[in-house]
Design a protein around this motif. Structure first.
Motif, short mmCIF file in Angstrom:
data_model
loop_
_atom_site.label_atom_id
_atom_site.label_comp_id
_atom_site.label_asym_id
_atom_site.label_seq_id
_atom_site.Cartn_x
_atom_site.Cartn_y
_atom_site.Cartn_z
N ALA A 1 0.70 -1.35 0.08
CA ALA A 1 -0.11 0.20 -0.02
C ALA A 1 0.67 1.41 -0.14
CB ALA A 1 -0.77 0.05 1.03
N MET A 2 2.18 1.41 0.51
CA MET A 2 2.90 2.27 0.53
C MET A 2 3.75 2.46 -0.68
SD MET A 2 3.85 2.02 4.70
CE MET A 2 4.98 3.47 4.84
N THR A 3 3.85 1.44 -1.42
CA THR A 3 4.57 1.52 -2.78
C THR A 3 3.59 1.84 -3.93
OG1 THR A 3 5.68 -0.45 -2.14
CG2 THR A 3 5.36 0.06 -4.35
N TYR A 4 2.11 1.56 -3.69
CA TYR A 4 1.59 1.61 -4.85
C TYR A 4 0.69 3.02 -4.74
CZ TYR A 4 -2.88 1.81 -7.77
OH TYR A 4 -3.72 2.34 -8.85
N ASN A 5 0.34 3.48 -3.39
CA ASN A 5 -0.34 4.79 -3.30
C ASN A 5 0.69 5.77 -2.77
OD1 ASN A 5 -3.17 3.67 -3.13
ND2 ASN A 5 -2.06 2.28 -1.54
N HIS A 6 0.39 7.15 -3.33
CA HIS A 6 1.43 8.10 -3.09
C HIS A 6 1.05 8.59 -1.62
CE1 HIS A 6 2.54 8.88 -7.06
NE2 HIS A 6 1.37 8.86 -7.42
N PRO A 7 2.16 9.24 -0.90
CA PRO A 7 2.30 9.42 0.43
C PRO A 7 0.99 10.32 1.01
CG PRO A 7 4.38 9.66 -0.23
CD PRO A 7 3.54 9.37 -1.53
N GLU A 8 0.69 11.21 0.22
CA GLU A 8 -0.68 12.04 0.61
C GLU A 8 -1.95 11.40 0.78
OE1 GLU A 8 0.95 12.39 -2.09
OE2 GLU A 8 -0.76 12.41 -3.79
N THR A 9 -2.14 10.06 0.28
CA THR A 9 -3.47 9.59 0.09
C THR A 9 -3.81 8.81 1.20
OG1 THR A 9 -2.37 7.20 -0.70
CG2 THR A 9 -2.93 8.83 -2.34
N ILE A 10 -4.96 8.42 1.75
CA ILE A 10 -5.46 7.81 2.93
C ILE A 10 -4.94 6.39 2.97
CG2 ILE A 10 -7.69 7.04 1.52
CD1 ILE A 10 -7.71 8.04 5.41
N TYR A 11 -4.79 5.95 1.81
CA TYR A 11 -4.29 4.41 1.87
C TYR A 11 -3.00 4.32 2.24
CZ TYR A 11 -8.46 4.12 -0.85
OH TYR A 11 -10.05 4.54 -1.39
N PHE A 12 -2.08 5.36 1.98
CA PHE A 12 -0.70 5.25 2.14
C PHE A 12 -0.89 5.64 3.62
CE2 PHE A 12 3.94 6.12 1.18
CZ PHE A 12 4.31 6.47 2.62
N LYS A 13 -1.40 6.74 4.21
CA LYS A 13 -1.49 6.85 5.81
C LYS A 13 -1.91 5.85 6.47
CE LYS A 13 -1.66 11.70 4.44
NZ LYS A 13 -2.53 13.06 4.00
N SER A 14 -2.79 5.33 5.99
CA SER A 14 -3.72 4.00 6.79
C SER A 14 -2.56 2.98 6.85
CB SER A 14 -4.93 3.57 6.19
OG SER A 14 -5.54 4.58 6.15
N ALA A 15 -1.85 2.58 5.82
CA ALA A 15 -1.14 1.60 5.86
C ALA A 15 0.33 1.78 6.95
CB ALA A 15 -0.20 1.55 4.44
N LYS A 16 0.66 3.25 6.99
CA LYS A 16 1.79 3.47 7.56
C LYS A 16 1.20 3.18 9.34
CE LYS A 16 5.39 7.20 8.39
NZ LYS A 16 5.63 8.24 7.88
N LYS A 17 0.21 3.73 9.55
CA LYS A 17 -0.29 3.50 10.65
C LYS A 17 -0.43 2.27 11.10
CE LYS A 17 -3.57 6.36 12.82
NZ LYS A 17 -4.82 6.92 12.98
N LEU A 18 -1.00 1.37 10.22
CA LEU A 18 -1.42 -0.02 10.67
C LEU A 18 -0.19 -0.69 10.88
CD1 LEU A 18 -3.51 -2.39 10.61
CD2 LEU A 18 -3.26 -2.61 8.07
N LEU A 19 0.97 -0.59 9.93
CA LEU A 19 2.15 -1.13 10.25
C LEU A 19 2.68 -0.75 11.53
CD1 LEU A 19 4.56 -2.93 8.92
CD2 LEU A 19 5.41 -0.51 7.91
N HIS A 20 2.76 0.39 11.89
CA HIS A 20 3.42 0.86 13.24
C HIS A 20 2.77 0.30 14.41
CE1 HIS A 20 5.79 3.84 15.63
NE2 HIS A 20 4.69 3.93 16.32
N SER A 21 1.44 0.48 14.31
CA SER A 21 0.77 -0.33 15.49
C SER A 21 0.64 -1.91 15.37
CB SER A 21 -0.95 0.04 15.59
OG SER A 21 -1.52 -0.08 14.29
N GLY A 22 0.73 -2.37 14.01
CA GLY A 22 0.97 -3.95 13.95
C GLY A 22 2.37 -4.40 14.77
N LEU A 23 3.21 -3.51 14.30
CA LEU A 23 4.55 -4.09 14.97
C LEU A 23 4.86 -3.91 16.39
CD1 LEU A 23 6.86 -3.05 11.86
CD2 LEU A 23 5.87 -5.30 12.55
N LYS A 24 3.88 -2.99 16.84
CA LYS A 24 3.98 -2.70 18.34
C LYS A 24 3.32 -4.02 19.15
CE LYS A 24 2.43 1.43 18.94
NZ LYS A 24 2.21 2.93 19.64
N ILE A 25 2.31 -4.27 18.42
CA ILE A 25 1.38 -5.45 19.01
C ILE A 25 2.11 -6.73 18.94
CG2 ILE A 25 -0.48 -6.93 18.48
CD1 ILE A 25 -2.10 -4.47 17.50
#
Ligand SMILES: CC(=O)c1cc(-c2ccccn2)c2ncccn12
Length: 121
Positions: free
Chosen positions: A83-107
């Motif tokens: 999602a962070m490869t296909y979507n540009h950084p300003e898209t909701i998909y890129f931002k959601s993927a970044k947040k999901l990855l961050h919270s996922g790695l904490k869990i």
């Protein structure tokens, strides 16, 4: 009718089911619930060679396709990375993927996993 013998879930499968439920909850908009289609993301299959989504990961858990926890985490990282490869950084998909990855790695951090394993029935 042929009775399908229900395989018992292994301890790893039980842990992965629990972890999967925690991670899926973080995807409120369900952007990662199903495979990304060409119709919603034109050219997706030309850019992303290894698609991944939560429904595919769930199927792999049920099929016993993950031999280790890290193989599951690798698919989670792949899904977010795509999602962070296909979507540009300003898209909701890129931002959601970044947040999901961050919270996922904490869990899935060592101390959180230790707590999780001890809490399993
Ligand atoms: C995950 C991803 O890259 C994605 C999910 C979606 C999506 C997923 C569900 C409903 C609507 N959009 C999407 N749409 C356009 C471009 C990319 N995406």
């Amino acid at each position: 009718c042929v009775r399908k013998f229900k395989e018992q879930n292994s301890p790893l499968q039980k842990l992965l089911e629990h972890l999967h439920n925690l991670l899926e909850k973080r995807d409120m908009q369900q952007f990662f619930a199903w495979p990304v289609t060409e119709s919603i993301a034109p050219g997706y299959s030309n850019i992303i060679s290894q698609p991944m989504d939560f429904s595919t990961m769930k199927q792999k858990i049920d099929d016993g396709a993950y031999a280790t926890l890290n193989q599951y985490i690798d698919d989670f990282k792949l899904m977010c990375g795509n999602a962070m490869t296909y979507n540009h950084p300003e898209t909701i998909y890129f931002k959601s993927a970044k947040k999901l990855l961050h919270s996922g790695l904490k869990i899935t951090s060592a101390d959180k996993l230790k707590q999780m394993v001890h809490a399993l029935p």
